[in-house]
Scaffold this motif. Structure first.
Motif: not given
Length: 122
Positions: A1-16
């Protein structure tokens, strides 16, 4: 079976900026289109960007057309979303999507990642 693993999200300031990654795994024989969707509270899930195999064709939502770049590394079965000049209205759960076929299958199927929270706030 297939899986999709994400990364990179989080909190960032406007303009970031943020760079989201999504890696597909599971004895994959072929991946056609890959894309990113997002859903904010009270809103429908909307397409952010998509890219075809080999990177030959891309699409972007109007709200991110000038601030986002989607790319993929087919050797790694990975799709990326680089987002710049982020605004509070970009706050949402971002989902990775891929249409793929497994080595033991004959049909393409639609797969979704678990979703990653992106919050743009000062």
């Amino acid at each position: 079976q297939g899986h999709l693993v994400e990364s990179g999200g989080g909190l960032v300031q406007p303009g970031g900026s943020l760079r989201l990654s999504c890696a597909a795994s599971g004895s994959i024989s072929s991946i056609s289109v890959m894309g990113w969707y997002r859903q904010a509270p009270g809103n429908q899930r909307e397409l952010v960007a998509s890219i075809t195999s080999g990177g030959g064709s891309t699409t972007y939502a109007d709200s991110l057309k000038d601030r986002a770049i989607i790319s993929r590394d087919d050797a790694k079965n990975t799709v990326y979303l680089q987002m710049n000049s982020l605004k509070p209205e970009d706050t949402a759960v971002y989902y990775c999507n891929a249409v793929l076929r497994l080595r033991n299958g004959s049909r393409f199927s639609n797969y979704w990642g678990q979703g990653t929270q992106v919050t743009v706030s000062s």
